[in-house]
Design a protein around this motif. Structure first.
Motif, PDB file in Angstrom:
ATOM      1  N   GLN A 539       0.859  -1.183   0.000  1.00  0.00           N
ATOM      2  CA  GLN A 539       0.000   0.000   0.000  1.00  0.00           C
ATOM      3  C   GLN A 539       0.895   1.232   0.000  1.00  0.00           C
ATOM      4  OE1 GLN A 539      -2.342  -0.294   3.550  1.00  0.00           O
ATOM      5  NE2 GLN A 539      -4.145  -1.101   2.499  1.00  0.00           N
ATOM      6  N   VAL A 540       0.547   2.229  -0.815  1.00  0.00           N
ATOM      7  CA  VAL A 540       1.312   3.473  -0.864  1.00  0.00           C
ATOM      8  C   VAL A 540       0.333   4.639  -0.737  1.00  0.00           C
ATOM      9  CG1 VAL A 540       2.911   4.919  -2.174  1.00  0.00           C
ATOM     10  CG2 VAL A 540       2.997   2.415  -2.420  1.00  0.00           C
ATOM     11  N   GLN A 541       0.536   5.443   0.282  1.00  0.00           N
ATOM     12  CA  GLN A 541      -0.270   6.659   0.403  1.00  0.00           C
ATOM     13  C   GLN A 541       0.634   7.871   0.165  1.00  0.00           C
ATOM     14  OE1 GLN A 541      -2.399   8.117   4.169  1.00  0.00           O
ATOM     15  NE2 GLN A 541      -4.095   7.551   2.801  1.00  0.00           N
ATOM     16  N   LEU A 542       0.203   8.734  -0.763  1.00  0.00           N
ATOM     17  CA  LEU A 542       0.943   9.949  -1.088  1.00  0.00           C
ATOM     18  C   LEU A 542       0.146  11.143  -0.608  1.00  0.00           C
ATOM     19  CD1 LEU A 542       1.974   9.085  -4.770  1.00  0.00           C
ATOM     20  CD2 LEU A 542       3.282   8.677  -2.681  1.00  0.00           C
ATOM     21  N   ARG A 543       0.772  11.986   0.197  1.00  0.00           N
ATOM     22  CA  ARG A 543       0.090  13.148   0.772  1.00  0.00           C
ATOM     23  C   ARG A 543       0.670  14.441   0.201  1.00  0.00           C
ATOM     24  NH1 ARG A 543      -2.684  10.796   5.066  1.00  0.00           N
ATOM     25  NH2 ARG A 543      -3.620  12.807   5.582  1.00  0.00           N
ATOM     26  N   ALA A 550       0.468  17.137  -7.739  1.00  0.00           N
ATOM     27  CA  ALA A 550       0.783  15.720  -7.507  1.00  0.00           C
ATOM     28  C   ALA A 550       1.386  15.095  -8.762  1.00  0.00           C
ATOM     29  CB  ALA A 550      -0.484  14.973  -7.092  1.00  0.00           C
ATOM     30  N   ASP A 551       2.645  14.702  -8.671  1.00  0.00           N
ATOM     31  CA  ASP A 551       3.329  14.020  -9.771  1.00  0.00           C
ATOM     32  C   ASP A 551       3.615  12.594  -9.294  1.00  0.00           C
ATOM     33  OD1 ASP A 551       5.258  12.979 -11.560  1.00  0.00           O
ATOM     34  OD2 ASP A 551       5.874  14.998 -12.142  1.00  0.00           O
ATOM     35  N   ILE A 552       2.767  11.643  -9.708  1.00  0.00           N
ATOM     36  CA  ILE A 552       2.846  10.277  -9.180  1.00  0.00           C
ATOM     37  C   ILE A 552       4.147   9.576  -9.569  1.00  0.00           C
ATOM     38  CG2 ILE A 552       1.684   8.032  -9.051  1.00  0.00           C
ATOM     39  CD1 ILE A 552       0.207  10.427  -7.757  1.00  0.00           C
ATOM     40  N   PRO A 553       4.533   9.553 -10.850  1.00  0.00           N
ATOM     41  CA  PRO A 553       5.794   8.869 -11.189  1.00  0.00           C
ATOM     42  C   PRO A 553       6.986   9.397 -10.397  1.00  0.00           C
ATOM     43  CG  PRO A 553       4.557   9.379 -13.180  1.00  0.00           C
ATOM     44  CD  PRO A 553       3.861  10.077 -12.056  1.00  0.00           C
ATOM     45  N   TYR A 609      -3.981  14.564 -14.804  1.00  0.00           N
ATOM     46  CA  TYR A 609      -3.973  15.283 -13.540  1.00  0.00           C
ATOM     47  C   TYR A 609      -2.784  14.887 -12.676  1.00  0.00           C
ATOM     48  CZ  TYR A 609      -5.936  17.667  -9.489  1.00  0.00           C
ATOM     49  OH  TYR A 609      -6.136  18.515  -8.441  1.00  0.00           O
ATOM     50  N   PHE A 610      -2.427  13.593 -12.695  1.00  0.00           N
ATOM     51  CA  PHE A 610      -1.326  13.103 -11.856  1.00  0.00           C
ATOM     52  C   PHE A 610      -0.028  12.913 -12.641  1.00  0.00           C
ATOM     53  CE2 PHE A 610      -4.979  11.245  -9.303  1.00  0.00           C
ATOM     54  CZ  PHE A 610      -4.877  12.185  -8.300  1.00  0.00           C
ATOM     55  N   ASN A 611       0.011  13.415 -13.887  1.00  0.00           N
ATOM     56  CA  ASN A 611       1.220  13.371 -14.713  1.00  0.00           C
ATOM     57  C   ASN A 611       1.693  11.942 -14.986  1.00  0.00           C
ATOM     58  OD1 ASN A 611       3.137  14.823 -16.223  1.00  0.00           O
ATOM     59  ND2 ASN A 611       4.677  14.564 -14.621  1.00  0.00           N
ATOM     60  N   ILE A 612       0.747  11.042 -15.221  1.00  0.00           N
ATOM     61  CA  ILE A 612       1.073   9.645 -15.504  1.00  0.00           C
ATOM     62  C   ILE A 612       1.350   9.505 -17.002  1.00  0.00           C
ATOM     63  CG2 ILE A 612       0.189   7.283 -15.454  1.00  0.00           C
ATOM     64  CD1 ILE A 612      -1.603   8.157 -13.103  1.00  0.00           C
ATOM     65  N   PRO A 613       2.436   8.811 -17.394  1.00  0.00           N
ATOM     66  CA  PRO A 613       2.727   8.629 -18.828  1.00  0.00           C
ATOM     67  C   PRO A 613       1.576   7.917 -19.535  1.00  0.00           C
ATOM     68  CG  PRO A 613       4.586   7.915 -17.466  1.00  0.00           C
ATOM     69  CD  PRO A 613       3.450   8.165 -16.528  1.00  0.00           C
ATOM     70  N   THR A 614       1.052   8.523 -20.582  1.00  0.00           N
ATOM     71  CA  THR A 614      -0.146   7.978 -21.246  1.00  0.00           C
ATOM     72  C   THR A 614       0.093   6.603 -21.869  1.00  0.00           C
ATOM     73  OG1 THR A 614       0.451   9.248 -23.211  1.00  0.00           O
ATOM     74  CG2 THR A 614      -1.153  10.233 -21.723  1.00  0.00           C
ATOM     75  N   ASN A 615       1.325   6.327 -22.299  1.00  0.00           N
ATOM     76  CA  ASN A 615       1.595   5.042 -22.941  1.00  0.00           C
ATOM     77  C   ASN A 615       1.834   3.922 -21.930  1.00  0.00           C
ATOM     78  OD1 ASN A 615       4.018   5.968 -22.021  1.00  0.00           O
ATOM     79  ND2 ASN A 615       5.158   5.669 -23.931  1.00  0.00           N
ATOM     80  N   SER A 616       1.640   4.226 -20.631  1.00  0.00           N
ATOM     81  CA  SER A 616       1.816   3.193 -19.591  1.00  0.00           C
ATOM     82  C   SER A 616       0.507   2.896 -18.866  1.00  0.00           C
ATOM     83  CB  SER A 616       2.866   3.657 -18.568  1.00  0.00           C
ATOM     84  OG  SER A 616       4.099   3.906 -19.176  1.00  0.00           O
TER      85      SER A 616
END
Length: 626
Positions: A539-543, A550-553, A609-616
């Motif tokens: 489990q990972v919680q990001l605050r 929020a930049d998840i990668p 919104y979370f800057n996730i790479p679209t090709n992933s």
């Protein structure tokens, strides 16, 4: 000594920046305030005692509301350096105990304050630019018919330019605002020199006599006078950009003296030339300087508009991250300043509303009727929230806290009541807009709460499920699966669909939940909470704070999973796309269910919104009844 001089130069630079951004709105009020006070709608006769009384009232209102309330008192109520109604709301709520029943009421109050700010964001560009361009009909009466099209053209250009970022607008126009204030003082001084008796207006007795003589019409007069303090909330809202000392220095050192001199100058002009009441600001200038004055005023009003447009972007991002609005696309326009953002959906919605307002009201004088309610409503809400902060956080003695806020609230209530006198002449507009926004924000908040509760009650619990999976004979692939979840206690639908259709597991599986706290900023040490569940499952919680991006990668790169760091380019991100199906007898009326469904369908994707790479990304849908 060098350090001291460096601090002084830094403070001076910040103060100059504050003049360009923070004070654009209140700095353009002289364009229309005096004209509105002596308009037919207020019923104030143009006589020397009334001129002295009106100018005295403006001076002492600026002294009390802006200098005392905001500059000396409210600016102390910062939340880790941030100001504004949302920051004050989070400061007030965090001051209370978790079970305090006042928290819910304060949240609704804060939402109403935010909604009123949006009303201000629509009205300020319209009234500011219109009032500036109306100077053309003073210089050349034949151009009167062109005022509205020119104003709308300028507004379209301003909103179109937003995509280049606040810094681009500020860099080009910022120094002009300083010139604007110097010109206000210069032209005011010139007029005062011709009728120095106007300086009697600095005595408060003239304000008292003026207001007392109005009788039942006092509210109409105050409703016009309060236009002089519109923009005071921007001092507080933009505190995070410049800091309290810079904003205080700018107001006391330049802005307030220049405004006071200009208002006195307009009063002096009316004492000598009562016929100038049709437009006392522009008629203060000699004829050859009229066109340059119109150009300068137009540039200054662009800055005034820029402040509230940027504020609307910041307010929208805060509302999204506090759960009151659906996700929207956010474009960061500066590599170094996280607060400089552009939100296309908010930008074009504001432009549409501003153009509609211009077409409906036609002139700045008509718009003035609609302007006051949004401003004074926000001021009153600020005072109420300030009382909670004084008592709970600052530990002020009850008598002192209630006395101070009682005095402030009385003035705010009188101003709001005065603005409300024009309700049917246009004051209804910001109220109606605020009510629509409150319905949208509360529907989204309650809808998300209902949706997440429904998912939590039907989906299997995560811990026993992954414990069983960890010991299963399912084929594993040597990659990392990242499941974005809103609830860390239940199994995400995306995992269930992946197992059902692909019948494989990834070597490393992360269940990532993003939380935006009711504080502006959190440092990176407080960001990540990693909890092992079973072999290959975490489990990972990001605050984040509500002012942060929020930049998840980037956040996941900080993780260490059994000695292995994550490569953001080899992660697979699994997202659940919830398709809302309104149900009979749900927690909300059917029309609100349908509204929530529409908002959910049009929400921006978590990918952007979370800057996730679209090709992933692998996105899997599921139907959810609410």
């Amino acid at each position: 000594m060098d350090m001291l001089s460096t601090k002084k130069s830094s403070l001076a630079a910040l103060a100059l920046g504050a003049i360009g951004v923070v004070y654009g709105d209140i700095g353009t009020s002289p364009l229309y305030t005096i004209q509105v006070i002596f308009s037919e709608g207020t019923g104030v006769p143009l006589t020397p005692p009334n001129i002295l009384g009106a100018i005295s009232s403006i001076f002492w209102l600026l002294m009390f509301v802006v200098t005392f309330k905001y500059v000396l008192l409210v600016l102390r109520a910062h939340h880790k350096g941030e100001g504004g109604v949302m920051a004050l709301l989070s400061l007030a709520v965090s001051s209370l105990r978790p079970q305090d029943k006042r928290s819910r009421g304060l949240l609704l109050l804060g939402v109403f304050g935010a909604a009123l700010f949006y009303g201000d964001s629509v009205l300020t560009p319209a009234i500011s630019v219109l009032s500036a361009v109306e100077g053309l009909q003073v210089a050349a009466p034949g151009l009167a018919a062109q005022v509205l099209p020119i104003a709308i053209g300028i507004l379209i250009g301003l909103f179109w330019f937003q995509r280049h970022g606040t810094h681009a607008v500020g860099r080009f126009f910022g120094p002009i605002v300083i010139v604007w204030f110097v010109v206000l003082a210069a032209i005011g001084s010139w007029q005062i020199a011709q009728a120095p008796e106007i300086l009697q207006a600095l005595h408060p007795q003239y304000a008292w006599q003026f207001l007392q003589a109005r009788g039942a019409g006092v509210f109409l007069a105050i409703g016009a006078i309060l236009l002089a303090v519109t923009g005071a909330e921007a001092l507080y809202a933009d505190m995070g950009h410049f800091g309290r000392p810079a904003i205080q220095l700018a107001w006391l050192g330049l802005v307030f003296p220049c405004l006071a001199i200009n208002y006195l100058g307009q009063g002096a002009l009316l004492l000598l030339h009562p016929d100038a009441v049709s437009n006392p600001f522009y008629l203060s200038f000699p004829q050859p300087l009229l066109i340059p004055a119109v150009i300068l005023a137009t540039m200054a009003t662009i800055i005034a508009s820029q402040a509230v447009i940027s504020g609307a972007f910041s307010m929208s991002r805060q509302a999204i991250q506090l759960g009151f609005l659906p996700r929207m696309r956010i474009v960061h326009t500066s590599a170094s300043e996280s607060g400089q953002i552009y939100m296309p959906a908010v930008n074009w919605a504001l432009l549409g509303a501003v153009i509609l307002v211009c077409l409906a009201f036609q002139s700045s004088a008509a718009l003035a009727s609609a302007y006051g309610i949004a401003v004074t409503g926000t001021m009153l809400i600020t005072t109420i929230l300030l009382l909670i902060v004084m008592r709970q956080r600052w530990q002020f003695p009850p008598l002192l806290a209630w006395s101070l806020t009682g005095l402030l609230a009385t003035v705010d209530a009188v101003l709001l009541s005065s603005a409300s006198m024009k309700f049917f002449q246009g004051g209804w507009f910001p109220v109606a807009l605020s009510l629509v926004l409150i319905v949208l924000m509360t529907t989204w908040k309650k809808g998300r709460y209902t949706l997440l509760n429904g998912i939590a009650s039907t989906d299997p619990k995560l811990q026993p499920f992954v414990s069983t999976l960890a010991s299963s004979a399912l084929t594993r692939v040597d990659r990392t699966a990242v499941y974005m979840v809103s609830n860390l206690e239940t199994v995400p639908q995306a995992l269930l669909h992946n197992l059902k259709h692909n019948q494989v597991l990834h070597q490393r599986n992360l269940f990532v939940n993003v939380v935006f706290d009711e504080v502006p900023y959190l440092n990176t040490q407080e960001r990540v909470t990693l909890t092992p569940l079973a072999e290959g499952f975490w489990q990972v919680q990001l605050r984040y704070g509500f002012m942060q991006y929020a930049d998840i990668p980037q956040a996941l790169m900080q993780l260490n999973l059994n000695g292995k760091t994550l490569d953001p380019f080899t992660n697979s991100y699994f997202l659940s796309r919830d398709i809302i199906v309104p149900d009979v007898g749900g927690a909300m009326p059917r029309w609100r269910d349908q509204l929530f469904s529409v908002m959910s369908r049009n929400a921006s994707s978590a990918v952007e919104y979370f800057n996730i790479p679209t090709n992933s990304v692998i996105e899997l849908g599921s139907r959810v009844q609410i």
